[in-house]
Design a protein around this motif. Structure first.
Motif, PDB file in Angstrom:
ATOM      1  N   ILE A  99      94.629  93.269  14.298  1.00 20.35           N
ATOM      2  CA  ILE A  99      94.880  95.301  15.552  1.00 20.35           C
ATOM      3  C   ILE A  99      95.240  95.780  14.522  1.00 20.35           C
ATOM      4  CG2 ILE A  99      96.652  95.966  17.045  1.00 20.35           C
ATOM      5  CD1 ILE A  99      97.428  93.246  18.527  1.00 20.35           C
ATOM      6  N   VAL A 127      90.618  94.882  16.900  1.00 18.06           N
ATOM      7  CA  VAL A 127      90.861  95.599  17.946  1.00 18.06           C
ATOM      8  C   VAL A 127      92.444  96.809  17.587  1.00 18.06           C
ATOM      9  CG1 VAL A 127      93.238  96.295  20.161  1.00 18.06           C
ATOM     10  CG2 VAL A 127      91.523  93.594  19.598  1.00 18.06           C
ATOM     11  N   MET A 129      94.074 100.745  18.195  1.00 16.84           N
ATOM     12  CA  MET A 129      94.873 101.118  19.532  1.00 16.84           C
ATOM     13  C   MET A 129      95.899 102.473  18.371  1.00 16.84           C
ATOM     14  SD  MET A 129      97.497  97.992  20.926  1.00 16.84           S
ATOM     15  CE  MET A 129      96.313  97.110  21.700  1.00 16.84           C
ATOM     16  N   VAL A 175      90.356 102.524  27.788  1.00 13.27           N
ATOM     17  CA  VAL A 175      89.783 101.435  26.970  1.00 13.27           C
ATOM     18  C   VAL A 175      88.184 100.898  26.882  1.00 13.27           C
ATOM     19  CG1 VAL A 175      89.303  98.948  26.349  1.00 13.27           C
ATOM     20  CG2 VAL A 175      92.161  99.562  27.172  1.00 13.27           C
ATOM     21  N   GLU A 188      87.648  95.466  20.029  1.00 17.87           N
ATOM     22  CA  GLU A 188      88.401  97.158  21.228  1.00 17.87           C
ATOM     23  C   GLU A 188      89.054  98.016  20.768  1.00 17.87           C
ATOM     24  OE1 GLU A 188      90.397  94.143  23.976  1.00 17.87           O
ATOM     25  OE2 GLU A 188      89.390  93.016  24.452  1.00 17.87           O
ATOM     26  N   TRP A 190      91.253 100.481  22.168  1.00 15.00           N
ATOM     27  CA  TRP A 190      92.670 101.618  23.399  1.00 15.00           C
ATOM     28  C   TRP A 190      93.374 102.814  22.592  1.00 15.00           C
ATOM     29  CZ3 TRP A 190      94.844  97.725  27.380  1.00 15.00           C
ATOM     30  CH2 TRP A 190      94.091  96.803  27.039  1.00 15.00           C
ATOM     31  N   ILE A 202     100.140  99.625  25.458  1.00  9.40           N
ATOM     32  CA  ILE A 202     100.446  98.069  25.034  1.00  9.40           C
ATOM     33  C   ILE A 202     100.702  97.064  24.926  1.00  9.40           C
ATOM     34  CG2 ILE A 202     102.009  97.111  22.924  1.00  9.40           C
ATOM     35  CD1 ILE A 202     101.463  99.378  21.239  1.00  9.40           C
ATOM     36  N   ARG A 204     100.323  96.531  28.700  1.00 10.81           N
ATOM     37  CA  ARG A 204      99.044  95.757  29.722  1.00 10.81           C
ATOM     38  C   ARG A 204      98.667  95.645  28.475  1.00 10.81           C
ATOM     39  NH1 ARG A 204      99.166  95.104  34.330  1.00 10.81           N
ATOM     40  NH2 ARG A 204      98.117  93.845  33.264  1.00 10.81           N
ATOM     41  N   TYR A 205      97.777  95.864  27.051  1.00  5.07           N
ATOM     42  CA  TYR A 205      97.474  95.144  26.787  1.00  5.07           C
ATOM     43  C   TYR A 205      97.987  93.080  26.509  1.00  5.07           C
ATOM     44  CZ  TYR A 205      95.296  92.674  22.255  1.00  5.07           C
ATOM     45  OH  TYR A 205      94.122  91.274  21.322  1.00  5.07           O
ATOM     46  N   CYS A 206      99.118  92.895  25.966  1.00  7.29           N
ATOM     47  CA  CYS A 206      99.488  92.115  25.877  1.00  7.29           C
ATOM     48  C   CYS A 206      99.443  90.982  27.530  1.00  7.29           C
ATOM     49  CB  CYS A 206     101.274  92.064  25.889  1.00  7.29           C
ATOM     50  SG  CYS A 206     101.441  92.948  24.015  1.00  7.29           S
ATOM     51  N   ASP A 208      97.116  91.145  29.598  1.00  5.31           N
ATOM     52  CA  ASP A 208      95.671  90.614  29.573  1.00  5.31           C
ATOM     53  C   ASP A 208      95.303  89.542  28.237  1.00  5.31           C
ATOM     54  OD1 ASP A 208      95.621  93.358  31.292  1.00  5.31           O
ATOM     55  OD2 ASP A 208      94.271  94.217  30.064  1.00  5.31           O
ATOM     56  N   ASN A 209      95.826  89.681  27.601  1.00  6.63           N
ATOM     57  CA  ASN A 209      95.465  88.292  26.734  1.00  6.63           C
ATOM     58  C   ASN A 209      96.255  87.544  26.516  1.00  6.63           C
ATOM     59  OD1 ASN A 209      93.369  89.893  24.738  1.00  6.63           O
ATOM     60  ND2 ASN A 209      94.198  91.796  25.644  1.00  6.63           N
TER      61      ASN A 209
END
Length: 246
Positions: A99, A127, A129, A175, A188, A190, A202, A204-206, A208-209
């Motif tokens: 990232i 990724v 961001m 995204v 990706e 973001w 961030i 939301r990313y966490c 989701d992953n």
């Protein structure tokens, strides 16, 4: 299951300090942090299978202490207030991270070495961001041509005028897919609006992953930060409308 390790690059030289505070959410998911809180309550041991070895690369032009905001008004050009200690430079930082997070510096901060790093790491790091006008910094490289992105909503007009080949959206975060040369998933991108939107992005990313209970307990509820990522990607008002906070 979370990945066993995560390498995160952070561009924060002369950026708004609040723009990159989302790294603390990642940090709370690390094995090192979890081991430190285990003595407080053994229940946290249940999360050990989900914890990751996280390495942060704090990137700057040199390894000398570097400035972020808030500035020191008594110094020339209002810089030199809060300082951090970089652990790598734009030239030396690995390009194949997991990232990259970019905070927002003013348009006067455009080091050639940073431009080179972003172009060389773009396809090798899956990724990316940005928070606030960090997207303008990334856009200055030409890498956001044809991408759907956002920035601080107060600067959307500036962004659209300066980079018309990019689709600038009026959203708290966006995204999109990006080029990626490695394996393990699609690239990706973001991008978030202001610093608060970046934190929600961030989160939301966490969620989701990584394991949701692990994220909520260790990174969200533990910091009393918007448990469950309830703040969505859209603004509650139309573009151009003004919302009174207090």
């Amino acid at each position: 299951m979370a990945p066993k390790s995560l390498r995160i690059g952070v561009l924060l030289e002369q950026v708004q300090l609040s723009d990159i505070m989302g790294i603390d959410l990642f940090g709370n998911l690390s094995t090192g942090y979890l081991n430190q809180v285990l003595p407080l309550d053994p229940k946290f041991a249940d999360f050990l299978p989900h914890a990751m070895d996280i390495e942060f690369f704090y990137i700057s032009s040199s390894l000398e202490p570097a400035s972020t905001t808030p500035p020191n008004a008594s110094l020339p050009n209002s810089i030199g207030g809060f300082k951090f200690l970089p652990n790598t430079t734009y030239d030396e930082c690995p390009r194949d991270l997991d990232i990259v997070l970019i905070g927002g510096p003013l348009p006067t901060h455009r080091p050639e070495a940073a431009d080179r790093f972003m172009k060389e790491a773009w396809g090798k790091t899956r990724v990316w961001m940005t928070t606030c006008i960090g997207s303008l910094w990334l856009a200055s490289t030409g890498l956001l041509e044809g991408k759907k992105v956002t920035t601080n909503k107060e600067f959307l007009g500036v962004a659209r005028a300066g980079f018309p080949g990019t689709e600038w959206k009026y959203q708290r975060w966006v995204v999109d897919e990006k080029e990626y040369e490695g394996g393990g998933g699609k690239g990706e991108l973001w991008t978030a609006g202001g610093a608060g939107a970046g934190m929600d992005m961030i989160a939301r990313y966490c969620l989701d992953n990584f394991d949701k209970e692990f994220v909520n307990i260790m990174a969200l509820e533990g910091l009393e930060f918007n448990p469950g990522g309830q703040a969505g990607p859209f603004y509650p008002m139309n573009e151009g409308e003004k919302r009174i906070i207090w």
